[in-house]
Motif scaffolding. Structure first.
Motif, mmCIF file in Angstrom:
data_model
loop_
_atom_site.group_PDB
_atom_site.id
_atom_site.type_symbol
_atom_site.label_atom_id
_atom_site.label_comp_id
_atom_site.label_asym_id
_atom_site.label_seq_id
_atom_site.Cartn_x
_atom_site.Cartn_y
_atom_site.Cartn_z
ATOM 1 N N GLU A 5 6.266 35.640 19.687
ATOM 2 C CA GLU A 5 6.624 36.437 18.508
ATOM 3 C C GLU A 5 5.474 37.352 18.090
ATOM 4 O OE1 GLU A 5 7.901 33.992 15.258
ATOM 5 O OE2 GLU A 5 9.722 33.346 16.291
ATOM 6 N N THR A 6 4.248 36.820 18.090
ATOM 7 C CA THR A 6 3.074 37.613 17.718
ATOM 8 C C THR A 6 2.875 38.749 18.714
ATOM 9 O OG1 THR A 6 2.033 35.690 16.714
ATOM 10 C CG2 THR A 6 0.577 37.513 17.308
ATOM 11 N N ARG A 7 3.013 38.430 19.978
ATOM 12 C CA ARG A 7 2.859 39.443 21.029
ATOM 13 C C ARG A 7 3.908 40.532 20.860
ATOM 14 N NH1 ARG A 7 5.238 39.673 26.219
ATOM 15 N NH2 ARG A 7 4.069 41.027 27.594
ATOM 16 N N ALA A 8 5.151 40.146 20.637
ATOM 17 C CA ALA A 8 6.223 41.127 20.460
ATOM 18 C C ALA A 8 5.957 42.003 19.234
ATOM 19 C CB ALA A 8 7.571 40.424 20.336
ATOM 20 N N SER A 9 5.471 41.389 18.158
ATOM 21 C CA SER A 9 5.156 42.134 16.940
ATOM 22 C C SER A 9 4.038 43.145 17.205
ATOM 23 C CB SER A 9 4.753 41.167 15.828
ATOM 24 O OG SER A 9 4.377 41.866 14.675
ATOM 25 N N LEU A 33 3.205 44.442 20.100
ATOM 26 C CA LEU A 33 3.726 45.489 20.979
ATOM 27 C C LEU A 33 4.574 46.496 20.205
ATOM 28 C CD1 LEU A 33 4.633 43.499 24.213
ATOM 29 C CD2 LEU A 33 2.803 45.177 23.917
ATOM 30 N N ARG A 34 5.354 46.008 19.251
ATOM 31 C CA ARG A 34 6.155 46.927 18.418
ATOM 32 C C ARG A 34 5.232 47.835 17.610
ATOM 33 N NH1 ARG A 34 9.365 42.340 17.847
ATOM 34 N NH2 ARG A 34 8.336 41.759 15.903
ATOM 35 N N GLU A 35 4.150 47.261 17.065
ATOM 36 C CA GLU A 35 3.191 48.042 16.277
ATOM 37 C C GLU A 35 2.495 49.087 17.143
ATOM 38 O OE1 GLU A 35 1.034 49.521 13.116
ATOM 39 O OE2 GLU A 35 2.786 48.210 13.091
ATOM 40 N N VAL A 36 2.038 48.690 18.323
ATOM 41 C CA VAL A 36 1.391 49.641 19.238
ATOM 42 C C VAL A 36 2.368 50.733 19.630
ATOM 43 C CG1 VAL A 36 0.450 49.876 21.586
ATOM 44 C CG2 VAL A 36 -0.343 48.018 20.106
ATOM 45 N N ASN A 37 3.589 50.358 19.948
ATOM 46 C CA ASN A 37 4.620 51.328 20.322
ATOM 47 C C ASN A 37 4.851 52.324 19.181
ATOM 48 O OD1 ASN A 37 6.726 52.467 21.911
ATOM 49 N ND2 ASN A 37 8.213 51.260 20.756
ATOM 50 N N HIS A 38 4.926 51.813 17.974
ATOM 51 C CA HIS A 38 5.139 52.662 16.802
ATOM 52 C C HIS A 38 3.981 53.655 16.638
ATOM 53 C CE1 HIS A 38 6.294 53.813 12.745
ATOM 54 N NE2 HIS A 38 5.072 53.501 12.322
#
Length: 195
Positions: free
Chosen positions: A143-147, A149-154
């Motif tokens: 979950e932390t990794r996915a979060s 990655l979403r932040e970096v992507n954003h």
């Protein structure tokens, strides 16, 4: 006599079985069909903490392992459904997860299963507490990794949007001013991207 030999053979067989159960790496209890606990192995006492004297019956086991009446009722219902299913088929009690309270008050997640053999239930406890903790840690890590990655992507999308906007502005300017202006614009753009 033949009867005496049969009795001795039975006694030897029971001793071999008891020795085998005692050496098992998993906690094991043997429960008679009347609910009395006939035997628990050494590993049971080590892992769960209760002795035969503290829990002479399965009923007492439920009281010790589930102090909360609601949790106890749910666990008993699930266990009895499994044992009814086993009795109606091949005697195998399929594994199910239970959270039990050990003698020292610790909650342990156990996979409990067994077999019904000769009017006795052999109950085997597999402690999966650490496995469940590890699974939860891995889930939280994912979950932390996915979060992240979403932040970096954003952030990358935001930065790319800014660059695209600057390029569009420079392209419009180049159309109006010619080739020298293009070189100047690209140099200016490079300066802005570098920061």
């Amino acid at each position: 006599t033949e009867r005496k030999r049969a009795e001795m053979a039975l006694q030897e067989s029971e001793e071999r079985f008891r020795h085998l159960v005692e050496q098992m790496p998993l906690p094991i209890a043997i429960v008679a069909d009347n609910g009395s606990i006939e035997y628990i192995n050494r590993r049971f006492e080590e892992a769960i903490g209760y002795t035969m004297a503290e829990m002479p019956s399965f009923e007492r086991w439920w009281l010790l392992s589930y102090p909360d009446a609601g949790s106890r009722a749910q666990a008993i219902e699930r266990w009895e459904a499994r044992t009814r299913q086993a009795a109606a088929s091949d005697g195998e009690i399929l594994p199910d997860e239970y959270e039990i309270r050990t003698r020292n008050g610790e909650l342990r997640r156990m996979e409990i299963f067994g077999s019904i053999i000769a009017r006795r239930t052999i109950v085997i406890f597999n402690d999966i507490t650490q496995q469940k903790r590890t699974e939860e840690e891995l889930r939280q890590f994912a979950e932390t990794r996915a979060s992240l990655l979403r932040e970096v992507n954003h952030r990358v999308k935001n930065n790319l949007s800014a660059i695209i906007s600057m390029l569009n502005g420079e392209r419009a300017r180049i159309r109006d001013e010619g080739l020298d202006a293009a070189r100047e614009a690209l140099g200016s753009l490079e300066q802005r991207v570098r920061g």
